[in-house]
Design a protein around this motif. Structure first.
Motif, PDB file in Angstrom:
ATOM      1  N   GLN A  22       1.910   7.034  -6.893  1.00 45.68           N
ATOM      2  CA  GLN A  22       0.975   8.056  -7.373  1.00 45.68           C
ATOM      3  C   GLN A  22       1.633   9.432  -7.352  1.00 45.68           C
ATOM      4  OE1 GLN A  22      -2.460   7.566  -4.893  1.00 45.68           O
ATOM      5  NE2 GLN A  22      -3.232   5.836  -6.076  1.00 45.68           N
ATOM      6  N   GLN A  75       0.845  -1.212   0.000  1.00 37.95           N
ATOM      7  CA  GLN A  75       0.000   0.000   0.000  1.00 37.95           C
ATOM      8  C   GLN A  75       0.873   1.252   0.000  1.00 37.95           C
ATOM      9  OE1 GLN A  75      -2.075  -1.168   3.558  1.00 37.95           O
ATOM     10  NE2 GLN A  75      -4.014  -1.381   2.449  1.00 37.95           N
ATOM     11  N   GLU A 130       0.876   4.164  -2.975  1.00 40.21           N
ATOM     12  CA  GLU A 130       0.619   5.590  -2.743  1.00 40.21           C
ATOM     13  C   GLU A 130       1.811   6.436  -3.203  1.00 40.21           C
ATOM     14  OE1 GLU A 130      -0.819   6.564   1.177  1.00 40.21           O
ATOM     15  OE2 GLU A 130      -2.023   4.744   1.251  1.00 40.21           O
TER      16      GLU A 130
END
Lengths: 636, 145
Positions: free
Chosen positions: A580, A573, A577
């Motif tokens: 991005q 995770q 992130e």
């Protein structure tokens, strides 16, 4: 009053004539009746009665006619001579009629009794017919059942049993005592529920084992009204052996799952401890001069740590949480390549034979783990044949497998590539078979086996989506049958670690790396190690902290090296992130324990860079350099 | 022993008069015949009161019952007639040329005597009912198959 006498004469004459005629006609009718109902005693009696009355009537009328004729012609003396005979004849017929009438009553009684007897017989026959029909219907129903059914009366006599019962007890027959047939006893069983069922009129369900039948049954005993009106006990015996075995199998699987979870967690923690130990020892050793006496001590520490690491690797294999590196594998090729090593493992008095199927399907498997399977099974076979024998390795394609996995209890449904490893040893008894895949279970002597070998094999096979079965006959041998799913198409093969050899000169770099690790010792070691390799390193002890740093300095950070499992947020995770924010970011994962987050059932996804804990500085340096130089990006 | 045997033979062979067989004459035949009638009556009563119960027998039972009743009456009548025959000398007959042509009915007994001579008036209907009963039984069997 003077009354003419001629009416007397003419009535007598005409009456006699009419009587004779009627008497003959009556006798004729009586004959007909007898002919029609010859079997009926009354018809016969009526015939006889009519015959006697007819004879009497004819005889009497004849006498009267003769009398009238003789008197008409004044032959009075003649009539006087004949009259006694005529009268005596009439008297005789009266007596016969009386006798017949008396006998008539007897016949009536006899007839009544016969009718009653005939009725009783007919009723009895009807009852028998009804009973037989009922029994036939009942037999048809019970014979269609897969449960054994039998009916016992209050005297323990078996009065009915079905086809399945006959299969279980071929010697059974009606009227046998139930305790004799099912328990081989001469008297009633202590645990007998017959009278309890009949007196209380309630059903009882219990588990039961019949003598001489190695099966477990659910016994349902209930009262029922039998077709003849008696209260009897109906017993339905359902074979629950397979169900019991599956329950035991499930319990065993659950136990193994729990042990695996525990072992996996333990391995994770120990790896986190071993990583800094091995790393720091290696770094310290590098700082010493070659002739320093401490080098030997550091090497001893390092060896012990690596042996601990190896043990943890085995535990991980058993717990099915080891990272696999699946590639398309030709099992025949792997077997052939491993054979040379196996020849050294087994004794000279053991013949190693291969029977490999042509056109064997490919499988998706970790070659190293396959080798582990073969080695473990070969060692096991060797130990089973101390005086020599044959070790046979076979492969074959199996399109339609239909059996259950002895280890996990799941149904095996093809197509599978089957690897069979057989020995001609002493065989394994059933009790050992049940526990053979348990970790630390061994029948070998002290220091001769760890008890982890077959549990590792079981773990590896199941981690590959396969199944394992064991077939063993005492004094004949043992066969391990491993089902590995065939691969439809080749996976992309990624050489993650590449050459694992410790390089003389470690690859270095000047890029900036963000290290995320919730274990402070591992974080410290990894940070120091990368800094020594020339990298700029930023450390973060949790994903949120790492994300904060990355948001502020994402232009400077070239790569994230992150642990996988870190409490609330996992490494995947975090990387997602971060990507991005900076899609060009390189990422690499490290873990001593993987869950489904990064590795689906322990099998690593394609395109990921990963390093197993514990790792040494050399492994880390190589892996980091490869990640930074790679064109691949982790796909969010 | 021999003497004993010879004595017995002598005694057996010597009698001059022996009534070996009972003579039956006079009223004996009459009594026997009347006894026969009584037996006949008893027989009829047995049949009447112990009739069979089978289904097919019921078809002709009514006719058979009439037959039995008429036969019973006939027996009573003839039984009475036979006794009155003994007293025939007290009745007055009318004879012409040695042939009986008339009878004087001047009392109940003389009437009964006269009527007993017409017994066929009862016997014939009785037998007719027997025939009817037999016919019904046969018919019942044919219908029932």
């Amino acid at each position: 009053m003077n009354t003419p006498w001629w009416p007397v004469v003419w009535v007598d004459i005409l009456g006699s004539l009419v009587v004779v005629f009627i008497a003959f006609y009556a006798i004729h009718l009586a004959f007909r009746l007898k002919k029609i109902r010859g079997e009926d005693v009354f018809a016969n009696y009526l015939f006889m009665l009519t015959l006697v009355i007819g004879v009497f009537a004819v005889f009497r009328s004849g006498g009267h006619l003769v009398k009238q004729i003789l008197l008409a012609y004044n032959y009075v003396e003649w009539w006087s001579a004949l009259a006694p005979f005529s009268g005596a004849g009439n008297t005789l017929t009266f007596a016969v009629i009386f006798a017949f009438s008396i006998y008539y009553r007897k016949v009536g009684q006899l007839k009544g009794e016969m009718d009653k007897a005939a009725f009783d017989l007919a009723a009895s026959k009807a009852m028998v017919a009804v009973t037989e029909a009922s029994e036939l219907r009942m037999r048809a129903i019970f014979d269609g059942m897969e449960d054994a059914v039998y009916v016992v009366d209050e005297d323990f006599k078996i009065i009915f049993y079905n086809r399945k019962m006959k299969e279980l007890f071929p010697q059974i027959s009606s009227q046998d005592k139930c305790y004799k047939v099912t328990m081989g006893r001469e008297g009633r069983c202590e645990e007998c529920k017959l009278h309890k069922v009949l007196l209380d009129k309630r059903k009882i369900l219990r588990e039961f084992t019949f003598v001489g039948i190695e099966k477990r049954f659910d016994l349902l005993e209930l009262p029922m009204d039998w077709i003849d009106g008696r209260l009897v006990k109906l017993t339905v015996a359902r074979d629950i052996s397979e169900q019991k075995a599956l329950e035991a199998q499930l319990a065993h699987s659950q136990k193994m799952e729990a042990v695996g979870t525990l072992a996996g967690g333990l391995a994770h923690d120990i790896n986190n401890m071993l990583t800094p130990i091995i790393g720091h020892v290696e770094m310290a050793r590098r700082k010493l001069s070659p002739d320093d006496l401490m080098i030997a001590r550091f090497e001893a520490i390092g060896k012990c740590a690596k042996r601990a690491s190896s043990l943890i690797s085995q535990v991980l294999a058993f717990s099915r949480r080891q990272i696999l590196d699946p590639t398309l594998v030709d099992l025949n090729q792997r077997v052939t390549e491993t054979t040379s090593m196996l020849k050294h493992l087994v004794e000279e008095n053991i013949a190693l034979e291969l029977k490999l199927a042509d056109d064997l399907w490919l499988i998706s498997a970790d070659s190293g783990q396959l080798e582990q399977i073969l080695v473990n099974l070969a060692v096991n076979a060797r130990d089973a044949m101390p005086t020599g024998g044959t070790l046979l390795i076979e492969t074959l394609n199996n399109k339609d497998v239909s059996t259950y996995c002895r280890s996990c209890g799941e149904r095996i449904i093809g197509p599978y590539v089957v690897l069979m490893v057989s020995d001609s040893g002493a065989g394994i008894d059933q009790e050992v078979c049940k526990r053979i895949f348990e970790p630390y279970f061994t029948t070998k002597g002290v220091n001769k086996g760890t008890g982890l070998g077959l549990s590792m094999v079981d773990g590896i096979v199941h981690q590959h989506g396969g199944h394992i079965n064991l077939y063993s006959e005492k004094d004949t041998g043992t066969t391990f049958k491993i089902y590995l799913p065939s691969a439809d198409k080749p996976d992309e093969v990624i050489d993650i670690l590449g050459d694992n050899a410790f390089p003389g000169e470690l690859p270095v770099g000047k890029e900036t790396i963000l290290v995320v690790e919730d274990n402070e010792d591992v974080l410290q070691f990894t940070t120091e190690c990368l800094m020594e390799l020339g990298y700029d390193v930023m450390g973060a002890s949790c994903p949120d902290r790492a994300l904060d740093i990355f948001k502020k300095k994402h232009h400077d950070i070239d790569m994230i090296l992150t642990d996988v499992v870190m409490g609330a947020k996992n490494g995947r995770q975090l990387v997602r992130e971060a990507l991005q924010i900076n899609p060009q970011l390189r990422s690499m994962f490290m873990s001593g324990y993987t869950d489904n987050i990064i590795a689906h059932h322990g099998i690593m996804e394609k395109g990921l860079f990963f390093i197993n804990k514990p790792f040494n500085p050399g492994d880390l340096a190589v892996m980091v350099r490869k990640t930074l130089d790679s064109e691949r990006r982790f796909s969010a | 022993m021999l003497l004993k045997i010879l004595f017995v033979l002598f005694v057996l062979m010597c009698p001059s008069l022996c009534w070996a067989v009972q003579p039956h004459g006079g009223l004996e035949g009459m009594v026997s015949h009347e006894a026969g009638h009584l037996l006949f009556i008893l027989g009829i009563l047995f049949i009447f009161f112990y009739s069979p119960q089978s289904d097919w027998f019921k078809f002709g039972w009514r006719q058979f019952k009439y037959f039995l009743v008429l036969l019973l009456l006939w027996n009573i009548l003839t039984f009475s007639g036979h006794w009155l025959d003994l007293a025939a000398g007290s009745f007055e007959f009318v004879n012409v040329d040695g042939h009986r042509v008339g009878f004087v009915i001047d009392s109940l007994l003389s009437f009964i005597f006269y009527f007993s001579k017409l017994d066929h008036l009862i016997l014939v209907p009785a037998l007719i009912f027997l025939v009817l009963a037999l016919q019904r039984w046969i018919k019942a069997q044919e219908v029932q198959g």
